[in-house]
Enzyme design. Structure first.
Site, PDB file in Angstrom:
ATOM      1  N   ASP A 159       0.723  -1.062   0.051  1.00 25.10           N
ATOM      2  CA  ASP A 159       0.066  -0.183  -0.059  1.00 25.10           C
ATOM      3  C   ASP A 159       0.620   1.296  -0.200  1.00 25.10           C
ATOM      4  OD1 ASP A 159      -2.396   1.428  -0.004  1.00 25.10           O
ATOM      5  OD2 ASP A 159      -2.408   0.961   2.430  1.00 25.10           O
ATOM      6  N   GLY A 160       0.651   2.479  -0.813  1.00 29.76           N
ATOM      7  CA  GLY A 160       0.898   3.395  -0.609  1.00 29.76           C
ATOM      8  C   GLY A 160       1.431   4.059  -1.976  1.00 29.76           C
ATOM      9  N   TRP A 204       2.261   7.965  -2.638  1.00 31.52           N
ATOM     10  CA  TRP A 204       3.733   7.773  -1.974  1.00 31.52           C
ATOM     11  C   TRP A 204       4.344   9.451  -3.687  1.00 31.52           C
ATOM     12  CZ3 TRP A 204       7.344   7.015  -6.672  1.00 31.52           C
ATOM     13  CH2 TRP A 204       9.024   7.319  -6.459  1.00 31.52           C
ATOM     14  N   ARG A 252      -0.034   8.785 -10.436  1.00 25.63           N
ATOM     15  CA  ARG A 252       0.080   7.981  -9.427  1.00 25.63           C
ATOM     16  C   ARG A 252       0.342   6.394 -10.624  1.00 25.63           C
ATOM     17  NH1 ARG A 252      -3.642   7.331  -5.266  1.00 25.63           N
ATOM     18  NH2 ARG A 252      -4.561   5.555  -6.271  1.00 25.63           N
ATOM     19  N   HIS A 298       2.783   3.219  -8.609  1.00 26.10           N
ATOM     20  CA  HIS A 298       2.500   2.195  -9.082  1.00 26.10           C
ATOM     21  C   HIS A 298       4.165   1.486  -9.740  1.00 26.10           C
ATOM     22  CE1 HIS A 298      -0.961   1.782  -7.394  1.00 26.10           C
ATOM     23  NE2 HIS A 298      -0.956   2.329  -9.070  1.00 26.10           N
ATOM     24  N   SER A 357      -7.165  -5.654  -5.829  1.00 32.74           N
ATOM     25  CA  SER A 357      -7.566  -6.629  -5.323  1.00 32.74           C
ATOM     26  C   SER A 357      -9.055  -6.084  -6.233  1.00 32.74           C
ATOM     27  CB  SER A 357      -8.067  -5.917  -3.793  1.00 32.74           C
ATOM     28  OG  SER A 357      -9.223  -4.277  -4.264  1.00 32.74           O
ATOM     29  N   TRP A 373     -11.828  -2.647  -9.010  1.00 30.91           N
ATOM     30  CA  TRP A 373     -11.491  -2.166 -10.526  1.00 30.91           C
ATOM     31  C   TRP A 373     -12.792  -1.349 -10.921  1.00 30.91           C
ATOM     32  CZ3 TRP A 373      -9.524  -5.152 -14.297  1.00 30.91           C
ATOM     33  CH2 TRP A 373      -9.723  -6.716 -13.974  1.00 30.91           C
ATOM     34  N   LEU A 421      11.625 -20.712  -3.709  1.00 31.05           N
ATOM     35  CA  LEU A 421      10.250 -19.798  -3.202  1.00 31.05           C
ATOM     36  C   LEU A 421       8.863 -20.127  -4.626  1.00 31.05           C
ATOM     37  CD1 LEU A 421       9.696 -16.992  -1.559  1.00 31.05           C
ATOM     38  CD2 LEU A 421      10.151 -15.369  -3.095  1.00 31.05           C
ATOM     39  N   ARG A 462       2.126  -4.753   5.531  1.00 25.97           N
ATOM     40  CA  ARG A 462       1.312  -3.893   5.683  1.00 25.97           C
ATOM     41  C   ARG A 462       1.672  -2.518   5.884  1.00 25.97           C
ATOM     42  NH1 ARG A 462      -5.374  -2.304   4.371  1.00 25.97           N
ATOM     43  NH2 ARG A 462      -4.303  -0.183   2.884  1.00 25.97           N
TER      44      ARG A 462
END
Length: 254
Positions: A21-22, A26, A34, A38, A66, A70, A132, A189
């Site tokens: 998040d953020g 940021w 924005r 990302h 999430s 959408w 992993l 988070r």
């Protein structure tokens, strides 16, 4: 950062989950679009994956998009999908080289054909990875996941594949998107908010939670080590008291 000797003396967590998040805040605080937040967040993903490999963490689950996302502006959704497509394609060879297996959870039917194809190709190409398991939660919501699992169970009940006596928490786990994953030991988070936002609701019943004000684009291996150190100080009893725990259980709880 923990040393090798320190790590050997501790029971390391198996499954780390992160709500990234953020990104938007940021970017906004820096006068940027924005999507630039990302894009910078992708670098943090790379940094955290590398640190997980160093720390011997076997499962990393990232809340990437999430079911509620959408509803964001279409331009931002389109840009996020393009960013996801680029990440999956560009990281495929690196994942193979580092023994990383890609997994996706969520309602992927809502993703575009090009994104689904790229994901399927990378999942197939990395299926042999044993170092992993990197799980991306895409078009994912914890409540939706539980409902989808219950629908599958109800279908088998109606067709005689299950009886009411069969129903229990362990059985439900087999119908979740995460059926082949252990429950997360630690959920981080970033960004300052203190909620889990519909992420791994069932699986996080006894997960340790760690909240940090650091926004995701600024989160890196050093910040991850801070969270891991905090986790190692926790006393995990899973509903029991200390006197009830066997020596092996006490070792696992710390």
């Amino acid at each position: 950062m923990a040393t090798e000797n320190n790590r050997d003396k501790r029971i390391m967590l198996k499954h780390l989950a992160i709500i990234m998040d953020g990104n938007g805040r940021w970017a906004k605080s820096r006068g940027l679009e924005r999507i630039e937040g990302h894009q910078r967040g992708v670098d943090s993903v790379t940094s955290v994956v590398e640190e997980c490999l160093k720390q011997g963490i076997r499962y990393l689950s990232l809340y990437a998009f999430s079911s509620e996302n959408w509803g964001r502006p279409q331009d931002e959704v389109n840009a996020l999908m393009e960013l996801l497509l680029h990440f999956v394609r560009m990281q495929r060879e690196k994942m193979q080289q580092n023994g990383i297996r890609l997994k996706v959870i969520g309602d992927v039917s809502k993703l575009s054909c090009s994104v689904r194809e790229a994901l399927e190709e990378t999942i197939a190409a990395t299926s042999a990875g044993e170092c992993l398991t990197l799980t991306l939660a895409l078009s994912y919501g914890g409540r939706d996941e539980i409902v989808r699992a219950l629908k599958k169970m109800a279908t088998e009940l109606c067709h005689g594949g299950l009886s009411l006596e069969d129903l229990n928490p362990e059985l439900l786990c087999r119908y979740l998107d995460t059926a082949d994953l252990p429950d997360p030991d630690l959920l981080i988070r970033t960004g300052g908010e203190k909620r889990i936002s519909n992420f791994l609701l069932w699986q996080s019943a006894y997960t340790e939670l760690y909240f940090t004000d650091v926004q995701w684009p600024d989160f890196n291996g050093v910040e991850l080590c801070k969270a891991l150190h905090d986790f190692q100080q926790r006393n995990r009893r899973f509903g029991l008291i200390d006197e009830q725990l066997t020596p092996d259980q006490k070792e696992k709880c710390h």
